[in-house]
Design a protein around this motif. Structure first.
Motif, short mmCIF file in Angstrom:
data_model
loop_
_atom_site.label_atom_id
_atom_site.label_comp_id
_atom_site.label_asym_id
_atom_site.label_seq_id
_atom_site.Cartn_x
_atom_site.Cartn_y
_atom_site.Cartn_z
N LEU A 109 -9.99 -3.06 -7.16
CA LEU A 109 -9.63 -1.65 -7.07
C LEU A 109 -8.20 -1.44 -7.55
CD1 LEU A 109 -11.10 0.82 -6.14
CD2 LEU A 109 -10.34 0.37 -3.82
N PHE A 110 -7.30 -2.36 -7.20
CA PHE A 110 -5.90 -2.22 -7.60
C PHE A 110 -5.70 -2.57 -9.08
CE2 PHE A 110 -5.50 -2.89 -2.94
CZ PHE A 110 -4.88 -1.69 -2.64
N ALA B 198 -8.23 8.44 -0.51
CA ALA B 198 -8.36 7.50 0.62
C ALA B 198 -7.18 6.54 0.68
CB ALA B 198 -9.67 6.72 0.50
N LEU B 199 -6.74 6.05 -0.47
CA LEU B 199 -5.72 5.01 -0.47
C LEU B 199 -4.30 5.56 -0.56
CD1 LEU B 199 -8.16 3.18 -0.65
CD2 LEU B 199 -6.91 1.77 -2.30
N THR C 179 0.83 -1.20 0.00
CA THR C 179 0.00 0.00 0.00
C THR C 179 0.87 1.26 0.00
OG1 THR C 179 -0.05 0.24 2.40
CG2 THR C 179 -1.67 -1.25 1.42
N SER D 147 -11.88 10.57 -4.77
CA SER D 147 -12.09 10.15 -3.37
C SER D 147 -11.31 8.88 -3.06
CB SER D 147 -13.57 9.86 -3.10
OG SER D 147 -14.34 10.99 -3.28
N VAL D 148 -11.35 7.94 -3.99
CA VAL D 148 -10.65 6.67 -3.78
C VAL D 148 -9.14 6.91 -3.72
CG1 VAL D 148 -10.09 4.46 -4.87
CG2 VAL D 148 -12.47 5.24 -4.76
N LYS D 149 -8.64 7.72 -4.64
CA LYS D 149 -7.20 8.03 -4.67
C LYS D 149 -6.80 8.69 -3.34
CE LYS D 149 -3.06 9.25 -6.32
NZ LYS D 149 -1.99 8.26 -6.50
N THR E 2 -1.37 3.72 -9.22
CA THR E 2 -1.67 4.95 -8.48
C THR E 2 -2.28 4.69 -7.11
OG1 THR E 2 -3.91 5.15 -9.40
CG2 THR E 2 -2.13 6.18 -10.65
N LEU E 3 -2.64 3.43 -6.82
CA LEU E 3 -3.28 3.13 -5.53
C LEU E 3 -2.46 2.18 -4.67
CD1 LEU E 3 -7.01 2.63 -6.67
CD2 LEU E 3 -5.93 4.72 -5.81
#
Lengths: 470, 470
Positions: A194-195, A455-456, A170, A451-453, A201-202
């Motif tokens: 998601l990955f 968050a992770l 991560t 938002s996802v970017k 990028t995550l």
């Protein structure tokens, strides 16, 4: 910075932290569209080392560009020009960790070259069906990070569909061990998905558990001369009904694309090149026998001929002929390059709308640039076209590109958008299309992505500026 | 609260905001494990109305429990006991929006009952392969929200794999229109995958674009008497090699499970029930003809017999016989209930490890509770077992449950964890398993899940307390 370099050397060994000499293999992208400058190229040898590298970079506020075989087509895997990014190359992590025959899975390091994954599967008596032009140098980690497509998506899906589990480092430098070989697991959000396709990028994909398939008893290839895109779509429907999952390939090629192969590679002997507006390459994989495969294929093509879906067809007599037919298909990009620079697109639209899309877009382009030539080919079975635009005959290709590239892109992408399509079917976004995305993706989707970017990767250290602006 | 109710009435019509009378159809879960109390049951008729309801609830700080057919098995779709949650029922949104034949897709409202989706596909000349026991009342939105499995996962995948696009109302009450019918689209993070299987905790699914398949020419069913789980796994490998994607079902059933069917439903005439430790139900879907399907099936079973993988087998002669064989398989849960209360599990482990898992876990349970009876059956082709535990013969079932339920769960889940399996293969987490998850999922995965939840639903108004604690 010196401190970080020292720290990285301590983590992975000095020999695996490259800062001097010719680093173009890592700094320049495959299509030579971008040349960056790395602070260092770091080549960890284990997941623990990857995690250490990420933590060290995060602590120093230095961003990371994960890289596999560096064969990406959208400038997603090379550093920017700042000289302040670390390229994290996974290439040294290239071990096949395990093959589980009864579970039909294999677990591999991210740095395994795709072809070596195919070969390991083959040696175990199975097939790993992902196949694409760069397979001799791209890595499975890169395939996963970009959700690569290829020629067998019709039957086996994109890379996403071929992956059951992931191991990921991560942005905080922690290791998520999600290497399950399970076909059913509903214990929470599907982080794997998601990955996959997030282009580094995550998180950094370090290993994966992949699906294997039994090898077919026979694989046959056929070539059909087809009068129009609409008839090709009808042929696809008939082939899917008759062969079901046996249909493992369905490639459409326009006449001009084939004429270019005929012109620049005449030894390949393109079938029906003068007689037919389109060629279709079909592949039939049969679990029974070659005789059965041939009988089914011939019955299909006879019925297609009767129905006017094709005007002629040939089934390869042997493996050499089959390879030759595929070789024609695969030579189109090269023949295009031989002809001169051109404007490339990797688009998809719903299969039902492809005939109208092609007709309308061809006409719009002709109106905009009289005499323009269309190199239209692709994975029709997936709705995915490489709809490329070449200068008029005898024109100056470089001047054409300078004058028209932006206009052509805008015209084609606007058309794709009108037809509910995608401006990047299988190549991804990277840096190349990141500024185009807001024109064609809904603000709601973009906001969710941000938002996802956030968050992770709250610090924004993983491949910043690619896919989505943070 | 009165103000919110008024606002909801204005949004969806007073008749569609239920606050009085018997609301147990929405407040009590399918297996009658939980009975909540809703502030209101709201039944919007369109995506715009759903968005309005979410915004109104968010503004009032009232949380929302999205609900489809309310057939979930893990208490994920009913309100808590506070009387302060709004149940958002999608049932009124039940329109098939479009069928696209050439694209092999259909677009449907989330509230469509699964069976009506199957029927609409059938009427258009195609097949939608998702099939499960609750199909007469569950909705496709619920199937997507829980990533439902069923009997054809082996060939067609879980609900996740059958969905190309989604329309979702976000926690902010915005509409994400992701209803593409594309098989390839690499324009950013795959948001669709994030919402699928998130059990209504990240967004409200309002519509979906689904994959269709050509109907097979023939579907045949066979029953094999198999001497052990290990031989069943070998038979699976042989069947996958011979039939490839034609193998659309492979169900394992232990002798005690079949004896219960034989005891409580003797008219079903379970084949080989006295002679064999395990029964296997195989389904072969053939794109060619019934004669071809039968020939392939019989050749497979003859070779399996030769190799000692089965001791006897029968291929259904007609559709009625095939239905009867499936009916036996589907009657196991009922026969179990007829026998008395029992402890149920919905687990998966890698297929290769199932023989050792069963042997070891059977023995551990016998040691813990002498005479305990194991109702072991499930989708062996997916590694998914319904590994259920029944009281010893003649025992008091209710007392058994009180005394042993927790111990049995812990023992089985610990074993699943040791074998790298999943404690919820196809039913999800809901409220029922949310406190178990931290014991069996890595802290890194849980932290990632919480980050995602926080990012997409910062106010925590969507189905709070389910899947992951915020």
């Amino acid at each position: 910075m010196t401190e970080l370099i020292e720290r990285l050397r301590a983590l992975v060994g000095a020999a695996n932290v490259l800062t001097e000499g010719d680093l173009s293999a890592w700094e320049q992208d495959w299509r030579k569209r971008a040349r960056g400058k790395a602070l260092a190229v770091v080549r960890p040898g284990s997941t623990v080392e990857v995690a250490g590298v990420v933590r060290a970079c995060a602590a120093a506020g230095v961003s990371i560009v994960p890289q596999g075989g560096n064969t990406g087509l959208v400038v997603g895997g090379v550093p920017d020009a700042s000289g302040r990014q670390v390229v994290l190359s996974l290439q040294r992590m290239a071990t096949v960790r395990a093959v589980d025959r009864d579970n039909l899975t294999m677990t591999v390091d991210a740095g395994c070259v795709l072809q070596s994954v195919q070969e390991a599967a083959d040696q175990a008596g199975f097939m790993f069906p992902l196949s694409l032009a760069a397979e001799g140098s791209c890595t499975i980690g890169g395939n996963l990070a970009t959700n690569a497509g290829g020629t067998q998506v019709l039957r086996y899906g994109n890379t996403r569909e071929l992956c059951l589990g992931l191991e990921v480092v991560t942005a905080a430098g922690e290791v998520w061990d999600g290497l399950t070989g399970l076909r059913k697991d509903n214990t929470g959000y599907d982080l794997r998905q998601l990955f996959i396709g997030s282009e580094g990028t995550l998180g950094v994909i370090t290993a994966a558990t992949l699906k294997l398939y039994p090898k077919p008893a026979a694989t046959l290839t056929a070539w059909a001369a087809v009068p129009s895109v609409a008839k090709a779509v009808e042929l696809l429907a008939l082939a899917q009904q008759r062969l079901a999952a046996g249909l493992t390939g369905f490639e459409l090629m326009g006449r001009f694309a084939l004429q270019l192969v005929d012109k620049h590679h005449p030894q390949l002997r393109v079938p029906f090149v003068q007689d037919s507006p389109y060629g279709v390459l079909l592949e039939n994989s049969d679990s029974e026998s070659e005789a059965h495969a041939r009988e089914r294929f011939e019955a299909l093509l006879a019925d297609a001929f009767e129905a006017g879906l094709c005007t002629d067809a040939v089934v390869a007599e042997n493996l050499a002929q089959a390879h030759q037919l595929w070789h024609i298909r695969e030579s189109i990009p090269l023949a295009q390059a031989d002809e001169g620079l051109n404007v490339k697109h990797d688009i998809s639209v719903p299969i039902s709308r492809i005939p109208a899309f092609c007709e309308e877009t061809d006409a719009l382009l002709q109106r905009e640039i009289p005499g323009v030539r269309l190199v239209n080919f692709g994975h029709l079975g997936d709705g995915n076209l490489h709809y490329n635009v070449q200068a008029p005959e005898g024109g100056d290709h470089a001047a054409f590109l300078r004058q028209y590239e932006d206009r052509v892109n805008t015209l084609v992408y606007d058309q794709v958008h009108r037809y509910n399509g995608s401006i990047s079917a299988e190549h991804g976004i990277g840096e190349l299309k990141v500024d185009k995305l807001p024109h064609y993706k809904s603000p709601v989707a973009l906001a969710l992505m941000r938002s996802v970017k956030q968050a992770l990767d709250p610090q924004g250290i993983l491949n910043p500026g690619r896919v989505v602006h943070g």
